[in-house]
Design a protein around this motif. Structure first.
Motif, PDB file in Angstrom:
ATOM      1  N   LEU A   1      56.052  50.845  39.154  1.00 17.32           N
ATOM      2  CA  LEU A   1      55.447  50.098  40.044  1.00 17.32           C
ATOM      3  C   LEU A   1      53.968  50.074  39.873  1.00 17.32           C
ATOM      4  O   LEU A   1      53.017  49.189  39.569  1.00 17.32           O
ATOM      5  N   ALA A   2      53.380  51.338  39.695  1.00 21.24           N
ATOM      6  CA  ALA A   2      51.780  51.707  39.637  1.00 21.24           C
ATOM      7  C   ALA A   2      51.335  51.141  38.247  1.00 21.24           C
ATOM      8  O   ALA A   2      50.263  50.670  38.023  1.00 21.24           O
ATOM      9  N   PHE A   3      52.029  51.510  37.131  1.00 22.32           N
ATOM     10  CA  PHE A   3      51.674  51.281  35.738  1.00 22.32           C
ATOM     11  C   PHE A   3      51.433  49.707  35.507  1.00 22.32           C
ATOM     12  O   PHE A   3      50.272  49.412  35.029  1.00 22.32           O
ATOM     13  N   PRO A   4      52.138  49.015  35.643  1.00 18.31           N
ATOM     14  CA  PRO A   4      52.197  47.566  35.459  1.00 18.31           C
ATOM     15  C   PRO A   4      51.144  47.085  36.324  1.00 18.31           C
ATOM     16  O   PRO A   4      50.204  46.074  36.021  1.00 18.31           O
ATOM     17  N   THR A   5      51.049  47.657  37.605  1.00 21.75           N
ATOM     18  CA  THR A   5      49.829  46.872  38.405  1.00 21.75           C
ATOM     19  C   THR A   5      48.621  47.276  37.851  1.00 21.75           C
ATOM     20  O   THR A   5      47.629  46.560  38.208  1.00 21.75           O
ATOM     21  N   TRP A   6      48.276  48.311  37.403  1.00 22.21           N
ATOM     22  CA  TRP A   6      47.235  48.854  36.769  1.00 22.21           C
ATOM     23  C   TRP A   6      46.567  48.109  35.636  1.00 22.21           C
ATOM     24  O   TRP A   6      45.674  47.695  35.477  1.00 22.21           O
ATOM     25  N   LEU A   7      47.572  47.603  34.677  1.00 22.39           N
ATOM     26  CA  LEU A   7      47.376  46.838  33.716  1.00 22.39           C
ATOM     27  C   LEU A   7      46.956  45.708  34.222  1.00 22.39           C
ATOM     28  O   LEU A   7      46.070  44.800  33.639  1.00 22.39           O
ATOM     29  N   LEU A   8      47.787  45.132  35.370  1.00 22.52           N
ATOM     30  CA  LEU A   8      47.260  43.856  35.794  1.00 22.52           C
ATOM     31  C   LEU A   8      46.054  43.824  36.255  1.00 22.52           C
ATOM     32  O   LEU A   8      45.107  42.887  36.385  1.00 22.52           O
ATOM     33  N   PHE A   9      45.474  44.818  36.879  1.00 23.14           N
ATOM     34  CA  PHE A   9      44.144  45.143  37.370  1.00 23.14           C
ATOM     35  C   PHE A   9      43.228  44.719  36.342  1.00 23.14           C
ATOM     36  O   PHE A   9      42.058  44.194  36.352  1.00 23.14           O
ATOM     37  N   GLU A  10      43.472  45.605  35.322  1.00 21.69           N
ATOM     38  CA  GLU A  10      42.716  45.474  34.032  1.00 21.69           C
ATOM     39  C   GLU A  10      42.461  44.117  33.567  1.00 21.69           C
ATOM     40  O   GLU A  10      41.235  43.727  33.246  1.00 21.69           O
ATOM     41  N   LEU A  11      43.582  43.428  33.583  1.00 23.94           N
ATOM     42  CA  LEU A  11      43.367  42.024  33.140  1.00 23.94           C
ATOM     43  C   LEU A  11      42.588  41.321  33.982  1.00 23.94           C
ATOM     44  O   LEU A  11      41.973  40.554  33.442  1.00 23.94           O
ATOM     45  N   GLY A  12      42.762  41.385  35.247  1.00 25.51           N
ATOM     46  CA  GLY A  12      42.108  40.622  36.178  1.00 25.51           C
ATOM     47  C   GLY A  12      40.531  40.989  36.227  1.00 25.51           C
ATOM     48  O   GLY A  12      39.739  40.020  36.403  1.00 25.51           O
ATOM     49  N   LEU A  13      40.324  41.957  35.819  1.00 23.18           N
ATOM     50  CA  LEU A  13      38.969  42.564  35.709  1.00 23.18           C
ATOM     51  C   LEU A  13      38.268  42.078  34.354  1.00 23.18           C
ATOM     52  O   LEU A  13      37.022  41.659  34.753  1.00 23.18           O
ATOM     53  N   TRP A  14      39.138  42.205  33.661  1.00 21.21           N
ATOM     54  CA  TRP A  14      38.323  41.400  32.093  1.00 21.21           C
ATOM     55  C   TRP A  14      38.204  40.031  32.429  1.00 21.21           C
ATOM     56  O   TRP A  14      37.046  39.416  32.095  1.00 21.21           O
ATOM     57  N   LEU A  15      39.227  39.094  33.086  1.00 21.48           N
ATOM     58  CA  LEU A  15      39.101  37.930  33.382  1.00 21.48           C
ATOM     59  C   LEU A  15      37.848  37.651  34.126  1.00 21.48           C
ATOM     60  O   LEU A  15      37.280  36.491  34.071  1.00 21.48           O
ATOM     61  N   ALA A  16      37.736  38.499  35.197  1.00 20.49           N
ATOM     62  CA  ALA A  16      36.418  38.076  36.252  1.00 20.49           C
ATOM     63  C   ALA A  16      35.153  38.297  35.685  1.00 20.49           C
ATOM     64  O   ALA A  16      34.339  37.884  35.993  1.00 20.49           O
ATOM     65  N   ALA A  17      35.212  39.467  34.816  1.00 18.20           N
ATOM     66  CA  ALA A  17      33.746  39.645  34.303  1.00 18.20           C
ATOM     67  C   ALA A  17      33.462  38.514  33.082  1.00 18.20           C
ATOM     68  O   ALA A  17      32.294  38.125  32.952  1.00 18.20           O
ATOM     69  N   ARG A  18      34.533  37.944  32.225  1.00 18.53           N
ATOM     70  CA  ARG A  18      34.381  36.755  31.514  1.00 18.53           C
ATOM     71  C   ARG A  18      33.916  35.460  32.308  1.00 18.53           C
ATOM     72  O   ARG A  18      33.019  34.781  31.960  1.00 18.53           O
ATOM     73  N   GLN A  19      34.554  35.520  33.658  1.00 19.67           N
ATOM     74  CA  GLN A  19      34.115  34.309  34.358  1.00 19.67           C
ATOM     75  C   GLN A  19      32.582  34.508  34.935  1.00 19.67           C
ATOM     76  O   GLN A  19      32.109  33.406  34.896  1.00 19.67           O
ATOM     77  N   GLU A  20      32.279  35.508  35.182  1.00 19.06           N
ATOM     78  CA  GLU A  20      30.869  35.838  35.541  1.00 19.06           C
ATOM     79  C   GLU A  20      29.816  35.518  34.419  1.00 19.06           C
ATOM     80  O   GLU A  20      28.888  34.811  34.623  1.00 19.06           O
ATOM     81  N   ARG A  21      30.262  36.029  33.126  1.00 17.30           N
ATOM     82  CA  ARG A  21      29.349  35.727  32.126  1.00 17.30           C
ATOM     83  C   ARG A  21      29.188  34.207  31.795  1.00 17.30           C
ATOM     84  O   ARG A  21      28.036  33.608  31.686  1.00 17.30           O
TER      85      ARG A  21
END
Length: 261
Positions: A216-236
């Motif tokens: 459960l923790a490993f895919p959740t961490w990968l999804l967090f990284e995906l959300g973080l990348w999308l959020a940073a791109r959205q901010e830019r």
């Protein structure tokens, strides 16, 4: 508070009540269908999780199977009604949103639904069989498992809901950044704390074994990284000026949850 404010508050509360009643009505209407197909779903879970002849599920009280079918029917009804429930939430929030925000919220609802079902399917086809094989590996010639159907099905239902909920992580990250609760840079700096929180939540939501916690923790961490990348791109994209000096295009990009390149 003046009378206009009271009327507005009462109107919002009434709209919320109607939304909740429609959601409950959808689950109630689908419950007979969920109950009707629950035996096939339970048999499918058993076939998926247990190798042929490896184990046999038992029930230890006269009403145990009936209660298991009731719970499974409720879970299936909730799964079936989930798109309708999210649609009702979208309609409730619609009057308070601008046009671009409505479009963004629509994307988030579709994404949240897809991620929930992706998490449940990942659990059903990968995590549950792996967890059962791990448990069955402790059997010996003198120690044989006698598994109760209620215990196995309740564990499966809980894990399906837990994985569906935890797979919402990228949506939560995007919403937190989009509405200014935290910046992508701040989230990036707090990554170690986020990983610890994910591990703690995974430990709470799963049985006390390392296999399911990591699953459960490993895919959740990968999804967090995906959300973080999308959020940073959205901010830019929100901060850069529009190429054609078009404020409307810039505002639309800022309100899109998955901006185009």
């Amino acid at each position: 508070m003046d009378s206009d404010g009271e009327d507005t508050l009462i109107g919002h509360l009434e709209a919320l009540r109607q939304t909740l009643l429609r959601c409950l009505a959808a689950v109630a209407l689908l419950f007979p269908v969920g109950y009707g197909v629950s035996p096939a779903v339970i048999d499918g879970l058993v076939t998926l999780c247990f190798p042929e002849g490896a184990a046999q599920l038992n029930f230890f009280s006269p009403m145990e199977v009936f209660l298991v079918r009731l719970k499974m029917g409720a879970i299936l009804a909730f799964f079936g009604a989930l798109p309708w429930i999210l649609w009702q939430v979208w309609r409730f929030l619609l009057p308070a949103l601008y046009a671009a925000e409505r479009k963004a919220l629509g994307w988030w609802i579709v994404s949240a639904t897809g991620l929930f079902f992706a998490g449940a399917l990942f659990c059903a086809f990968f995590v549950l069989p792996m967890l059962v094989r791990f448990a069955m590996s402790f059997a010996t010639s003198t120690i044989q498992p006698m598994l109760g159907v209620a215990n196995v099905v309740t564990l499966a239902e809980w894990l399906l809901l837990a994985f569906g909920a935890m797979f919402q992580t990228p949506i939560l990250v995007l919403l937190s950044v989009r509405f200014g609760l935290i910046s992508a840079a701040s989230l990036r700096n707090k990554r170690p704390y986020v990983v610890i929180i994910i591990l703690v939540i995974a430990a709470i939501l799963t049985p006390p074994d390392v296999i399911s916690q990591i699953a459960l923790a490993f895919p959740t961490w990968l999804l967090f990284e995906l959300g973080l990348w999308l959020a940073a791109r959205q901010e830019r994209l929100a901060q850069q000026p529009a190429a054609d000096d078009d404020p409307a295009a810039s505002a639309a990009s800022a309100n899109t949850p998955f901006p185009r390149s």
